[in-house]
Design an enzyme around this catalytic site. Sequence first.
Site, PDB file in Angstrom:
ATOM      1  N   GLY A   1       0.806  -1.211   0.000  1.00  0.00           N
ATOM      2  CA  GLY A   1       0.000   0.000   0.000  1.00  0.00           C
ATOM      3  C   GLY A   1       0.835   1.255   0.000  1.00  0.00           C
TER       4      GLY A   1
ATOM      5  N   SER B   1       9.548   3.379  -0.614  1.00  0.00           N
ATOM      6  CA  SER B   1       9.317   1.962  -0.880  1.00  0.00           C
ATOM      7  C   SER B   1       9.865   1.099   0.254  1.00  0.00           C
ATOM      8  CB  SER B   1      10.023   1.593  -2.189  1.00  0.00           C
ATOM      9  OG  SER B   1       9.838   0.248  -2.494  1.00  0.00           O
TER      10      SER B   1
ATOM     11  N   SER C   1       7.174   1.989  -5.430  1.00  0.00           N
ATOM     12  CA  SER C   1       7.303   1.510  -6.814  1.00  0.00           C
ATOM     13  C   SER C   1       6.069   1.840  -7.649  1.00  0.00           C
ATOM     14  CB  SER C   1       7.569   0.003  -6.823  1.00  0.00           C
ATOM     15  OG  SER C   1       6.625  -0.653  -6.026  1.00  0.00           O
TER      16      SER C   1
ATOM     17  N   HIS D   1      -3.381   3.537  -2.589  1.00  0.00           N
ATOM     18  CA  HIS D   1      -3.436   2.183  -3.151  1.00  0.00           C
ATOM     19  C   HIS D   1      -3.225   1.179  -2.027  1.00  0.00           C
ATOM     20  CE1 HIS D   1      -2.788  -1.360  -5.466  1.00  0.00           C
ATOM     21  NE2 HIS D   1      -1.494  -1.418  -5.209  1.00  0.00           N
TER      22      HIS D   1
ATOM     23  N   HIS E   1      -3.928  -3.280  -0.861  1.00  0.00           N
ATOM     24  CA  HIS E   1      -4.362  -4.622  -1.241  1.00  0.00           C
ATOM     25  C   HIS E   1      -5.366  -5.098  -0.196  1.00  0.00           C
ATOM     26  CE1 HIS E   1      -0.682  -5.687  -3.972  1.00  0.00           C
ATOM     27  NE2 HIS E   1      -1.155  -4.480  -4.211  1.00  0.00           N
TER      28      HIS E   1
ATOM     29  N   ASP F   1     -23.800   6.761  -2.254  1.00  0.00           N
ATOM     30  CA  ASP F   1     -23.274   8.038  -1.775  1.00  0.00           C
ATOM     31  C   ASP F   1     -21.923   8.363  -2.404  1.00  0.00           C
ATOM     32  OD1 ASP F   1     -25.346   8.777  -0.098  1.00  0.00           O
ATOM     33  OD2 ASP F   1     -24.480   7.814   1.670  1.00  0.00           O
TER      34      ASP F   1
ATOM     35  N   HIS G   1      -5.248  -7.204  -9.341  1.00  0.00           N
ATOM     36  CA  HIS G   1      -4.303  -6.452  -8.516  1.00  0.00           C
ATOM     37  C   HIS G   1      -5.003  -5.934  -7.258  1.00  0.00           C
ATOM     38  CE1 HIS G   1      -0.882  -3.191  -8.512  1.00  0.00           C
ATOM     39  NE2 HIS G   1      -1.158  -3.658  -7.317  1.00  0.00           N
TER      40      HIS G   1
ATOM     41  N   TYR H   1     -14.891  15.892  -5.733  1.00  0.00           N
ATOM     42  CA  TYR H   1     -14.112  14.798  -6.304  1.00  0.00           C
ATOM     43  C   TYR H   1     -14.954  14.042  -7.327  1.00  0.00           C
ATOM     44  CZ  TYR H   1     -16.309  11.523  -2.957  1.00  0.00           C
ATOM     45  OH  TYR H   1     -17.164  10.781  -2.208  1.00  0.00           O
TER      46      TYR H   1
HETATM   47 ZN    ZN Z   1      -0.302  -3.084  -5.467  1.00  0.00          ZN
END
Ligand code: ZN
Length: 233
Positions: free
Chosen positions: A28, A45, A75, A95, A97, A120, A168, A226
């Site tokens: 993440g 990283s 990365s 990001h 997982h 929403d 992913h 957004y």
């Molecule tokens: Zn990933």
Amino acid sequence: MLLGNLRQQVLGANLELVRRGLVLYTFGNASGISRPDGLVVIKPSGVPYEDLKPEHMVVTDMTGKIIEGDLRPSSDLATHLVLYKTLPAIGGVAHTHSECATAWSQARRPIPCFGTTQADYFHGPVPVTDVMTDDEIEGEYEKNTGHAIVRALRTLDEGTPGILVANHGPFTWGPDAMEAAHNAAILESLARMAWITTTLDHEVQPIGRALHDKHYFRKHGKDAYYGQTKEKI
Ligand SMILES: [Zn+2]
């Protein structure tokens, strides 16, 4: 040290991902952008979250060149950069997982909207990208992941604060890094609820249009902060 406030916020967003149970070990990443400076701050990283400090955050320009920082950036930086370049309204990307959202990503299934919680945030299913080609994977993989996301967004009529990358996991975004992390937590919750819902009723139908629109447009008028319109991406 450049961008002290943004460093603090990006660190906070990364720690929020941990606090919400969305990351395991060093999986993440979250980043934020200073649009006036054209600079991105991202987690380094492979550094354990419990050791992270503001000075560990890496500052890069929009090409990914390190402007300040001793550590290598996440990365996935190139994916974040594609999103920042393509979605001018966003200020943060996250990001993870996280398990349920990643499970839907691995099943390569959009998450249907079954209730108002999702309505929403998403004006439809949570989208999933196409499977990337071997050339895309063997080439500039992280950059091409960004392009796969952008291609999937182009088919949508309305904005979305996140997406599932096939095989992913989820990427989310928002006006800043904390909002991107917030949306990562919401997406995980939506994925979990949809999983339970489809388990309870294999033939469950998505929420009706009227209720979906009522909830979505309550929060997303023309001044929405957004989500992007088709024209913008
Ligand atoms: Zn990933």
